[in-house]
Design an enzyme around this catalytic site. Structure first.
Site, PDB file in Angstrom:
ATOM      1  N   TYR A 132      -8.565  -0.399  -3.909  1.00 24.18           N
ATOM      2  CA  TYR A 132      -9.758  -1.036  -3.993  1.00 24.18           C
ATOM      3  C   TYR A 132     -10.768  -1.186  -2.779  1.00 24.18           C
ATOM      4  O   TYR A 132     -11.978  -1.667  -2.906  1.00 24.18           O
ATOM      5  CB  TYR A 132     -10.037  -2.444  -4.849  1.00 24.18           C
ATOM      6  CG  TYR A 132      -9.259  -2.212  -6.065  1.00 24.18           C
ATOM      7  CD1 TYR A 132      -9.964  -1.789  -7.144  1.00 24.18           C
ATOM      8  CD2 TYR A 132      -7.880  -2.781  -6.446  1.00 24.18           C
ATOM      9  CE1 TYR A 132      -9.246  -1.646  -8.429  1.00 24.18           C
ATOM     10  CE2 TYR A 132      -7.423  -2.922  -7.590  1.00 24.18           C
ATOM     11  CZ  TYR A 132      -8.193  -2.089  -8.719  1.00 24.18           C
ATOM     12  OH  TYR A 132      -7.579  -2.071  -9.944  1.00 24.18           O
ATOM     13  N   ASP A 188       2.389  -5.957  -9.229  1.00 22.88           N
ATOM     14  CA  ASP A 188       3.551  -5.054  -8.988  1.00 22.88           C
ATOM     15  C   ASP A 188       3.905  -5.092  -7.274  1.00 22.88           C
ATOM     16  O   ASP A 188       5.135  -4.919  -7.277  1.00 22.88           O
ATOM     17  CB  ASP A 188       2.946  -3.422  -9.068  1.00 22.88           C
ATOM     18  CG  ASP A 188       2.549  -3.579 -10.486  1.00 22.88           C
ATOM     19  OD1 ASP A 188       3.476  -3.622 -11.629  1.00 22.88           O
ATOM     20  OD2 ASP A 188       1.316  -3.474 -10.860  1.00 22.88           O
ATOM     21  N   HIS A 213      -4.557   6.006  -2.581  1.00 25.73           N
ATOM     22  CA  HIS A 213      -5.248   5.986  -4.203  1.00 25.73           C
ATOM     23  C   HIS A 213      -6.078   5.213  -4.192  1.00 25.73           C
ATOM     24  O   HIS A 213      -6.523   4.246  -3.627  1.00 25.73           O
ATOM     25  CB  HIS A 213      -3.900   5.443  -5.041  1.00 25.73           C
ATOM     26  CG  HIS A 213      -3.468   4.159  -4.922  1.00 25.73           C
ATOM     27  ND1 HIS A 213      -2.523   3.755  -3.794  1.00 25.73           N
ATOM     28  CD2 HIS A 213      -3.835   3.038  -5.279  1.00 25.73           C
ATOM     29  CE1 HIS A 213      -2.450   2.260  -3.941  1.00 25.73           C
ATOM     30  NE2 HIS A 213      -3.184   1.992  -4.894  1.00 25.73           N
ATOM     31  N   ARG A 238     -12.682  -4.127 -12.235  1.00 21.59           N
ATOM     32  CA  ARG A 238     -12.501  -4.270 -10.827  1.00 21.59           C
ATOM     33  C   ARG A 238     -12.738  -2.712 -10.255  1.00 21.59           C
ATOM     34  O   ARG A 238     -12.435  -1.811 -11.286  1.00 21.59           O
ATOM     35  CB  ARG A 238     -11.082  -4.616 -10.317  1.00 21.59           C
ATOM     36  CG  ARG A 238     -10.695  -5.143  -9.326  1.00 21.59           C
ATOM     37  CD  ARG A 238      -9.351  -5.794  -9.489  1.00 21.59           C
ATOM     38  NE  ARG A 238      -8.516  -5.928  -8.132  1.00 21.59           N
ATOM     39  CZ  ARG A 238      -7.487  -6.390  -7.969  1.00 21.59           C
ATOM     40  NH1 ARG A 238      -6.550  -6.152  -9.002  1.00 21.59           N
ATOM     41  NH2 ARG A 238      -7.198  -6.703  -6.902  1.00 21.59           N
TER      42      ARG A 238
END
Length: 597
Positions: free
Chosen positions: A143, A203, A446, A528
């Protein structure tokens, strides 16, 4: 590389606990074995200045900040940029840069040691008109990490010195933490005290408990909605004043904290905590959380053989979730992820061009313990043995309606299978296993695309097809994870790209922008997003002529008239920036901002 070179939790707030040292060492070795990027490269310019600030003005401001925090409390960002990895991440930029590494960088870093020093930094920023970018630990990977939205901002790294577990109340099953407390640290502290309490972890366990909740992240126990399970905040407002929310607004006896601060979320009058989540209205320096009392648990997985089972799976999930028979926030994943979480690179199965073929996925999973499958459901039930058995009987009965489905317990799978990581995460034990995703490609990074969909087959199929078709158009493998929270599911699509490949980065940006626009056209919005796409996502929430965005801007202008606190975070711009070319809604806008700075 020896494990001793990886920072330990005992030596560094952002380090790894001793129990995971060997695993961290192995994860780093795997990641670096397929890395081709150099550790760092020469900078294009020594320091990126804040907008509208001259070098002399910046030097004067920094000297004033050093007088407040001391020499060790201020650091110029004038060194080569190192991306590092998850456990040795940068606080200067985004380690998973999807544009040039130097585009979104800070000018300097401030390291406060207390709430009062945070207040002093905010007052300093107002005096010198320097934009601030607060981070808890900077591990908001996928993010934007620690990167400031406005290049040249001063990153306020709260975690380095403000990293204490301030309170754990065993009887109340609650705690109070500072920004630098990771899930690792909170867990280890509870274990050290031998308390019968669980945390809820995402996670990966290296992120900030406070920071993740402020960004409305999720975990996987019944306490998986992190912001919903917070209780009480201490907040530095953009003028440097201090606020306590909820029952903390009532002074405790003899100067102590109010004893109900971590027991009841609200104060008298409007509930305001929510305006400090996913916003730039204040800097949260303390936050209370509810902890889960220790209980029995049983994790399991259910596999499904056909792609077209997707709709039936979702429609079976919905009533189980609504009736709260499903014990946690379970995940529905595609079979390709069974390959990715092994930690082996994509080339282990496929060396051709283009997307990873479905028949290759099928052949790959056939060789794994799960066999020839298309979808995997990971769940966990809680309580005593009798209640868990009754819950599982219902769950097995419902999913058995899907021909070829298979129910498996962790005891039926090898010790290295991913399910054992889910067992830990779903019982409040933070781990590192999810790092293995990043071995899919060299120099892997990512982006997350994270829309919300109702828990019904029609809507789930619409958003899944949209995402998969656009991944195909832009040339990326589709990694879908649906996190079920009852009436809705967080659809988390993970775009894995090689950050050494400029064309892949361009295509990743293009894919994100087209998915945001296409999902909004169908009525789906993200919960988000990466900081580069915040303006576009905020713009999709446009009902009533953009009433929500206007409301946020009204609050921003009232609380932060000088626009110094995290301008642009989550698409909220102060009036001094609005309409002046800072907003990013496309590749053309990105080029415009790059030219501007």
């Amino acid at each position: 590389m020896s494990q001793s070179q990886i920072p330990s939790l005992n030596s560094l707030h952002s380090g790894v606990p001793e129990r995971l040292a060997k695993e961290a060492d192995a994860a780093r070795t795997r990641l670096y074995s397929i890395r081709t990027l150099p550790e760092s490269k020469p900078r294009g310019e020594p320091v990126r200045l804040p907008p509208n600030i001259t070098q002399d003005g910046f030097d004067t401001a920094i000297n004033a900040l050093v007088k407040i925090l001391g020499e060790k409390g201020v650091e110029l960002n004038d060194k080569e940029l190192k991306d590092g990895w998850y456990m040795e991440h940068p606080n200067t930029h985004d380690a998973y840069h999807v544009i040039d590494q130097e585009e979104m960088v800070c000018s300097a870093l401030a390291y406060p040691c207390s709430t009062s020093e945070v207040q002093s930094i905010v007052k300093w920023a107002n005096e010198y008109r320097i934009p601030l970018w607060p981070i808890s630990m900077g591990r908001n990977i996928g993010y934007g990490g620690a990167a400031p939205r406005v290049p040249g901002s001063v990153v306020v790294d709260l975690g380095r010195n403000m990293n204490q577990v301030l309170r754990i109340d065993e009887n109340n099953a609650s705690c109070m933490v500072e920004p630098g407390v990771s899930y690792f640290k909170l867990y280890e502290e509870i274990q050290k005290r031998d308390l019968p309490l669980w945390i809820d972890t995402p996670d990966l366990g290296g992120g900030s408990v406070l920071g993740n909740a402020i960004d409305r992240g999720v975990g996987y126990t019944p306490y998986g909605d992190h912001f919903a399970n917070h209780c009480g905040m201490e907040v530095v407002l953009p003028d440097g004043s201090l606020l306590r929310t909820g029952m903390g607004a009532i002074p405790g006896k003899d100067g102590a904290d109010n004893p109900t601060w971590e027991s009841f979320q609200h104060a008298y009058g409007p509930a305001i905590d929510g305006i400090f989540s996913q916003s730039n209205f204040g800097i949260v320096t303390k936050m209370g959380f509810w902890l889960m009392p220790e209980t029995g648990h049983q994790s399991y997985m259910i596999t499904f053989p056909r792609e077209e089972d997707f709709e039936q799976i979702v429609d079976i999930i919905r009533p189980l979730a609504l009736k709260r028979i499903l014990g946690n926030i379970p995940q529905l994943r595609h079979a390709i992820q069974e390959l990715a979480v092994t930690g082996k690179p994509r080339t282990n199965w496929y060396t051709g061009s283009g997307r990873f073929p479905r028949d290759v996925v099928r052949e790959g999973v056939k060789a794994l313990p799960v066999g020839d499958i298309s979808w995997v459901f990971y769940g966990t039930q809680y309580g005593d043995a009798a209640s868990i058995k009754s819950q599982l009987d219902i769950i097995k009965s419902e999913f058995s309606k899907i021909k070829g489905s298979r129910f498996m317990l962790p005891s039926e799978l090898p010790a290295d299978h991913y399910i054992h990581s889910r067992v830990n995460v779903c019982s409040g034990v933070p781990v590192l296993k999810e790092l293995d995703w990043l071995n899919w490609k060299s120099n892997a990074a990512h982006l997350f695309f994270s829309p919300i969909t109702p828990t019904d087959s029609k809507n789930a199929r619409t958003i899944h097809n949209l995402i998969d078709n656009l991944h195909q158009k832009w040339g990326f493998d589709t990694f879908p994870t649906l996190c079920v929270a009852g009436r809705e599911m967080h659809y988390i699509a993970n775009i894995v790209y090689d950050r050494a490949d400029e064309d892949e980065k361009r295509r990743a940006r293009g894919l994100m922008r087209e998915m945001i626009a296409a999902a909004a056209k169908e009525g789906f919005g993200e919960y988000r997003t990466h900081l580069l796409f915040a303006d576009q996502v905020a713009e999709t929430y446009g009902w009533g002529g953009g009433a929500l965005r206007k409301f946020n801007e009204t609050i921003k202008d009232a609380l932060d008239p000088n626009g110094i606190l995290a301008p642009g975070r989550n698409g909220i711009w102060p009036k001094s920036y609005r309409g002046k070319g800072w907003e990013l809604v496309g590749e053309g806008a990105l080029q415009s901002v790059k030219a501007k700075i």
